[in-house]
Scaffold this motif. Structure first.
Motif, PDB file in Angstrom:
ATOM      1  N   UNK A  62       0.844  -1.210   0.000  1.00  0.00           N
ATOM      2  CA  UNK A  62       0.000   0.000   0.000  1.00  0.00           C
ATOM      3  C   UNK A  62       0.875   1.254   0.000  1.00  0.00           C
ATOM      4  N   UNK A  63       1.862   1.252   0.906  1.00  0.00           N
ATOM      5  CA  UNK A  63       2.752   2.411   1.013  1.00  0.00           C
ATOM      6  C   UNK A  63       3.536   2.591  -0.281  1.00  0.00           C
ATOM      7  N   UNK A  64       4.047   1.468  -0.768  1.00  0.00           N
ATOM      8  CA  UNK A  64       4.922   1.488  -1.964  1.00  0.00           C
ATOM      9  C   UNK A  64       4.215   2.072  -3.186  1.00  0.00           C
ATOM     10  N   UNK A  65       2.896   1.895  -3.215  1.00  0.00           N
ATOM     11  CA  UNK A  65       2.113   2.465  -4.331  1.00  0.00           C
ATOM     12  C   UNK A  65       2.386   3.961  -4.477  1.00  0.00           C
ATOM     13  N   UNK A  66       2.630   4.631  -3.337  1.00  0.00           N
ATOM     14  CA  UNK A  66       2.785   6.091  -3.359  1.00  0.00           C
ATOM     15  C   UNK A  66       4.247   6.524  -3.301  1.00  0.00           C
ATOM     16  N   UNK A  90       7.198  -0.941  12.416  1.00  0.00           N
ATOM     17  CA  UNK A  90       6.620  -2.298  12.392  1.00  0.00           C
ATOM     18  C   UNK A  90       5.119  -2.338  12.657  1.00  0.00           C
ATOM     19  N   UNK A  91       4.534  -1.221  13.072  1.00  0.00           N
ATOM     20  CA  UNK A  91       3.101  -1.260  13.408  1.00  0.00           C
ATOM     21  C   UNK A  91       2.435   0.059  13.020  1.00  0.00           C
ATOM     22  N   UNK A  92       1.120   0.068  13.036  1.00  0.00           N
ATOM     23  CA  UNK A  92       0.414   1.273  12.602  1.00  0.00           C
ATOM     24  C   UNK A  92      -0.995   1.332  13.182  1.00  0.00           C
ATOM     25  N   UNK A  93      -1.554   2.522  13.096  1.00  0.00           N
ATOM     26  CA  UNK A  93      -2.991   2.748  13.305  1.00  0.00           C
ATOM     27  C   UNK A  93      -3.511   3.534  12.100  1.00  0.00           C
ATOM     28  N   UNK A  94      -4.629   3.111  11.564  1.00  0.00           N
ATOM     29  CA  UNK A  94      -5.371   3.895  10.559  1.00  0.00           C
ATOM     30  C   UNK A  94      -4.571   4.265   9.316  1.00  0.00           C
ATOM     31  N   UNK A  95      -3.556   3.468   8.995  1.00  0.00           N
ATOM     32  CA  UNK A  95      -2.706   3.815   7.856  1.00  0.00           C
ATOM     33  C   UNK A  95      -3.456   3.702   6.535  1.00  0.00           C
ATOM     34  N   UNK A  96      -4.241   2.657   6.436  1.00  0.00           N
ATOM     35  CA  UNK A  96      -4.951   2.441   5.162  1.00  0.00           C
ATOM     36  C   UNK A  96      -5.962   3.558   4.907  1.00  0.00           C
ATOM     37  N   UNK A  97      -6.614   3.975   5.965  1.00  0.00           N
ATOM     38  CA  UNK A  97      -7.546   5.116   5.878  1.00  0.00           C
ATOM     39  C   UNK A  97      -6.811   6.339   5.350  1.00  0.00           C
ATOM     40  N   UNK A 131      -3.954   6.525   3.616  1.00  0.00           N
ATOM     41  CA  UNK A 131      -3.502   6.402   2.226  1.00  0.00           C
ATOM     42  C   UNK A 131      -4.686   6.512   1.263  1.00  0.00           C
ATOM     43  N   UNK A 132      -5.812   6.044   1.702  1.00  0.00           N
ATOM     44  CA  UNK A 132      -7.025   6.169   0.896  1.00  0.00           C
ATOM     45  C   UNK A 132      -7.375   7.650   0.701  1.00  0.00           C
ATOM     46  N   UNK A 133      -7.307   8.415   1.792  1.00  0.00           N
ATOM     47  CA  UNK A 133      -7.515   9.867   1.702  1.00  0.00           C
ATOM     48  C   UNK A 133      -6.509  10.477   0.717  1.00  0.00           C
ATOM     49  N   UNK A 134      -5.251  10.056   0.893  1.00  0.00           N
ATOM     50  CA  UNK A 134      -4.171  10.606   0.066  1.00  0.00           C
ATOM     51  C   UNK A 134      -4.432  10.307  -1.407  1.00  0.00           C
ATOM     52  N   UNK A 135      -4.918   9.097  -1.678  1.00  0.00           N
ATOM     53  CA  UNK A 135      -5.189   8.704  -3.071  1.00  0.00           C
ATOM     54  C   UNK A 135      -6.293   9.573  -3.670  1.00  0.00           C
ATOM     55  N   UNK A 136      -7.111  10.132  -2.781  1.00  0.00           N
ATOM     56  CA  UNK A 136      -8.193  11.013  -3.270  1.00  0.00           C
ATOM     57  C   UNK A 136      -7.786  12.477  -3.169  1.00  0.00           C
ATOM     58  N   UNK A 137      -6.467  12.705  -3.203  1.00  0.00           N
ATOM     59  CA  UNK A 137      -5.893  14.070  -3.217  1.00  0.00           C
ATOM     60  C   UNK A 137      -6.117  14.839  -1.913  1.00  0.00           C
ATOM     61  N   UNK A 138      -6.453  14.116  -0.856  1.00  0.00           N
ATOM     62  CA  UNK A 138      -6.555  14.779   0.442  1.00  0.00           C
ATOM     63  C   UNK A 138      -5.215  14.601   1.156  1.00  0.00           C
TER      64      UNK A 138
END
Lengths: 384, 384
Positions: free
Chosen positions: A39-43, A57-64, A66-73
């Motif tokens: 997911x990260x590598x996509x960007x 090694x860990x995360x919270x809400x990362x996918x959320x 990146x999804x925002x980022x993909x929508x130019x937010x």
């Protein structure tokens, strides 16, 4: 409960052998897996070695996020520094990774200097803390952050902006919650009890200033997670997004793999202002070795890179080249590479890094005004 | 412990029948005696009726303060307002006395609006609290304070100045101390726990700005004393004088002599924005009477002014003339003066006061900038 020495991980104490899988479970965060990495590598195109090697090694809400980022937010980055002493290698780990994130995603960074926290928790005067704030700012600037996209928040200096937001968090956090999260007692001072509200605030400051919701990503060492765990419920109650978080492991202290560099009880961290001689002396004298007692034995049985602090420093910070690192690991395991040789390799790497860093640190003295947030500086590139 | 309903006096609850002598003992303050009154009179020429009548009845460090004053070391006054609703007569008592002190001693007044406190303790939004801050400022200005010598501090607006000082107090105050002083629990929010540090701060702000120690005198209603009792040990530790304090009794609520006007549970305070009709209705309907059940009985037995709220309002606030007050008291006791007549006398007094106050309050709308502290305004008369 087993008999082994209990480990402790709060913003105010890191001790014992850290079980990161247990932390993931206890803190309720997600482990970074291949899906997350892709997911990260996509960007980003490629992955920072700290991601490839599980240092983050860990995360919270990362996918959320990146999804925002993909929508130019676009999001902003928020990390920080508690200024109570000189900067050591353990501090740099998060910031080097943060700079990579800033470059790859082309985003703003809000960098908090928690001088109030350090004053409230340490037996130091505000004058001393202020001196360290200045010194620590030099180290952050020296890492090459873009002044056009980087804003320093110093809690006492920016209290006019931060305190009115902090009380909104504070109103929704009880002392019971604080006790549970940080292990505080009734004998804690009332500033230390309030403080976590101040650390919650930078994750919303850009939103407050822009009067619209902006996503936030916080790269941090995992001991800082409790601040945000406490505040996570509050962000949406105040109308803000919950910040996304990327969690890093601790750079071990020189003496071995328990605790973290610079945590209470060990005095031999490697500082950014150390001379080449000091670095050499500290590594040679203190860096815990995974090697054998004698050269003969080492040649025969080989060393253990997993507990060898020199190897770990190369893995965590100083050997970006995966192939070279793998070679060092294999050679060390086989006994071909001696502990002394491994240490010398690390010493050269650190000193090369520090020579460059110390030069940049000198130059940074003239750049502080470009980084410290001021109203006039709001927005890209504008200066007061 | 006796059977009677326990009284409680903290900044966050005033209830029951107040035993002021017990408060003097419990709080460790001194009762104002003739010696103290004569000390004050040396500088003021005469004594405000609130001093003559024991409305301001206790003190801390007053003699020390006057001694400083006699040696040309001018003090400043500090008092404040918690902006969570409209101003009622109970608020005015302290401020009217404070204005007299300002005039007589020719000193600066620092006036704190504790908007953070009210936000943290009340179920109100910051927007609502801010509205009350504005409204309450009008009432303070309307009392005629000298804008050249009066500085408003609004906790959230002036957090940049106040928070860095507040953490110095906070570092030296534990939650145990707060629990004991205010009766807080683990379920209190962490902002409320921290807040007392913010209230300690204005007593040193002029010293901080002037970079030298300036004595401070705080006129307050005695329920606010615990804030300073908690902070008293801390002032000298930070290198400041302990503030002197003058303690006032509570203006009773309309319904009777227990508690204070405006405290939890009673809704019939008289507000500065009330119309003459509202004042008349409230006094006639709610003001607790010390009179007898029937006119005949009253003429025969007389009334009790000590529990008659109308008489007490005249004594505490609206009848400055001692001779006139004594006459009213005697006539009421003898039965010559009926409750209805006493009430009408008070209604006229209040409405005359409010007519003037409400006009001044309108004019105050254009004067706020002259009162709110700003760096440029520092020193007498300078404006940004």
């Amino acid at each position: 409960m087993s008999n082994k020495k209990a480990s402790k991980v709060t913003p105010y104490e890191v001790s014992g052998k850290i079980d990161y899988d247990k932390l993931v479970k206890d803190f309720g965060v997600r482990k970074i897996d291949d899906v997350a990495l892709n997911e990260i590598k996509k960007y980003t195109g490629d992955l920072h070695f700290m991601l490839r090697r599980g240092i983050f090694f860990a995360y919270r809400d990362l996918k959320w996020l990146l999804d925002k980022y993909s929508k130019k937010e676009k999001f902003f980055l928020y990390t920080g520094c508690g200024p109570s002493g000189p900067i050591h290698l353990g501090h740099l780990q998060t910031w080097i990774f943060t700079k990579w994130l800033q470059d790859k995603f082309d985003v703003e960074l809000w960098f908090q200097f928690t001088d109030d926290e350090k004053f409230l928790f340490k037996d130091k005067s505000m004058e001393e803390i202020s001196k360290w704030t200045y010194e620590n700012m030099l180290d952050v600037i020296a890492l090459g952050f873009d002044p056009k996209k980087t804003h320093f928040l110093i809690d006492t200096k920016h209290a006019g902006l931060m305190y009115p937001e902090a009380i909104k968090f504070a109103k929704k956090i009880t002392f019971s919650t604080i006790k549970a999260a940080f292990g505080f007692k009734d004998s804690n001072n009332i500033g230390s009890i309030f403080y976590t509200s101040m650390q919650a605030v930078p994750a919303v400051i850009p939103s407050v200033l822009a009067k619209k919701n902006i996503p936030c990503l916080i790269p941090l060492a995992i001991d800082q997670d409790p601040h945000f765990r406490v505040a996570r419920d509050v962000y949406p109650k105040l109308g803000y997004y919950k910040p996304a978080i990327l969690h890093g492991v601790f750079l071990p202290p020189l003496e071995g793999v328990e605790g973290k560099m610079g945590s209470t009880g060990q005095q031999t961290a490697i500082y950014t202002t150390d001379t080449p001689k000091e670095v050499e002396r500290k590594i040679k004298k203190y860096a815990f070795s995974g090697g054998q007692a004698t050269i003969e034995e080492h040649r025969e049985k080989g060393g253990n890179p997993d507990i060898d602090v020199s190897f770990l420093y190369l893995k965590y910070l100083f050997e970006e080249d995966d192939a070279k690192l793998a070679q060092l690991e294999a050679d060390y395991k086989s006994g071909k590479l001696l502990t002394g040789e491994l240490k010398q390799y690390l010493i050269d790497k650190i000193n090369k890094f520090l020579a460059k860093h110390q030069k940049a640190r000198e130059k940074a003295k003239k750049m502080i005004d470009k980084f410290v947030y001021s109203k006039g500086k709001k927005g890209k590139g504008k200066r007061k």
